[in-house]
Design an enzyme around this catalytic site. Sequence first.
Site, PDB file in Angstrom:
ATOM      1  N   ARG A  51      -2.971  -8.532 -13.963  1.00  0.00           N
ATOM      2  CA  ARG A  51      -1.521  -8.350 -13.921  1.00  0.00           C
ATOM      3  C   ARG A  51      -0.836  -9.204 -12.851  1.00  0.00           C
ATOM      4  NH1 ARG A  51      -3.431  -3.101 -15.108  1.00  0.00           N
ATOM      5  NH2 ARG A  51      -3.744  -2.739 -12.890  1.00  0.00           N
ATOM      6  N   ILE A  52      -1.411  -9.233 -11.636  1.00  0.00           N
ATOM      7  CA  ILE A  52      -0.769  -9.977 -10.550  1.00  0.00           C
ATOM      8  C   ILE A  52      -0.843 -11.470 -10.816  1.00  0.00           C
ATOM      9  CG2 ILE A  52      -0.835 -10.494  -8.085  1.00  0.00           C
ATOM     10  CD1 ILE A  52      -1.928  -7.622  -7.677  1.00  0.00           C
ATOM     11  N   THR A 109      -4.206 -13.751  -1.802  1.00  0.00           N
ATOM     12  CA  THR A 109      -3.559 -12.440  -1.649  1.00  0.00           C
ATOM     13  C   THR A 109      -4.427 -11.351  -2.257  1.00  0.00           C
ATOM     14  OG1 THR A 109      -2.331 -12.800  -3.716  1.00  0.00           O
ATOM     15  CG2 THR A 109      -1.216 -13.392  -1.667  1.00  0.00           C
ATOM     16  N   ARG A 135      -8.478 -10.286  -1.728  1.00  0.00           N
ATOM     17  CA  ARG A 135      -9.235  -9.614  -0.680  1.00  0.00           C
ATOM     18  C   ARG A 135      -9.836 -10.663   0.232  1.00  0.00           C
ATOM     19  NH1 ARG A 135      -6.559  -5.992  -1.369  1.00  0.00           N
ATOM     20  NH2 ARG A 135      -7.027  -3.880  -2.058  1.00  0.00           N
ATOM     21  N   GLU A 169     -10.243  -7.836   8.581  1.00  0.00           N
ATOM     22  CA  GLU A 169      -8.903  -7.635   9.141  1.00  0.00           C
ATOM     23  C   GLU A 169      -8.779  -6.237   9.728  1.00  0.00           C
ATOM     24  OE1 GLU A 169      -5.952  -6.397   5.616  1.00  0.00           O
ATOM     25  OE2 GLU A 169      -6.763  -8.417   5.279  1.00  0.00           O
ATOM     26  N   HIS A 203      -1.029  -9.162   5.697  1.00  0.00           N
ATOM     27  CA  HIS A 203      -1.269  -8.301   4.538  1.00  0.00           C
ATOM     28  C   HIS A 203       0.040  -7.651   4.059  1.00  0.00           C
ATOM     29  CE1 HIS A 203      -4.716  -5.889   2.477  1.00  0.00           C
ATOM     30  NE2 HIS A 203      -3.681  -6.021   1.675  1.00  0.00           N
TER      31      HIS A 203
END
Length: 323
Positions: A158-159, A240, A242, A271, A289
Amino acid sequence: MSKPKIIVTRKWPSSVERQLQDLYDVQLNKTDIPMTEAELKHALQTADALLPTVTDKITADVINVANKRAKIIANFGVGYNNIDVAAAKVQGLIVTNTPHVLTDCTADIAMLLLLMSARRAAEGSRMIQNQQWPGWCPTQLVGQKVTGKTLGLIGFGRIAQAMAKKAHFGFAMNILFYAPSAPAQEIIDNLKATRCETLEELLSASDFVSLHCPGTPATHHLINEQCLKQMRPSAHLINTARGDVVDSKALIKALKGRWIAGAGLDVFENEPNIDPGFLELDNVALLPHLGSATEETRVAMGERVLQNIKAFFAGQEPGDRVS
């Protein structure tokens, strides 16, 4: 009849916290200090539902704690690689996530990083802030044009599709993708996208490579030194997805050696403990993030969690169950 006990690991949008307080016996985290492993174990022992975020490490050791009371872990985030899902399944714990609602905002951040990296925006901002700008000149901070270039997407969920839409219709970009499975042909045709048979094919043909694959053992360090050497010297890497999808040491080496032109990163290995090598580079744009960090999206994520636990406590199947 007593209300179910809910423990929320971090501070959430106030409107969502109010709904939780109305509906449940809820323990909120007003300090927003991340919970320790011992506190996460205690939460599973004392609550009916644990509501963690993507930065909470719900490991097998946490999940296997004795005398568990919780039956559901309702994650605040579309990703759930912070949870040992296999261990949860063995222990009979339901795991849910929050898909759909953060698609556009995460794609927006990916596009922002692409533009920042291509046009050297982070360098320009630092020049202004450090009072080092001598004034305009024809050769200052010359970057790469974005319009009409080729965008390669690793993963095409989707992204990635949302980013492809923004890139194709907004910037006339050519779209390539590499993914284990493809969406409906209609979606591919609408975006005029081309599927690459191999990762190598996509890397060598793209001006911009954007990562949109989940963080799994199979994708750990998917982008390594060998992959970075297959990219064009003028190319940019955008992440964007992982942090551990990219080998940080290899990327720092590639950026220092100018194997690629630049990178835009919203996520990092380990992170918030970012490899200090990134801070020494001028050809990388770094964000903390921010993918889903809009008021509308974070509220929608919380409400998605509310829907999942409401269904669970009503004896129904949660809509976003992943395990």
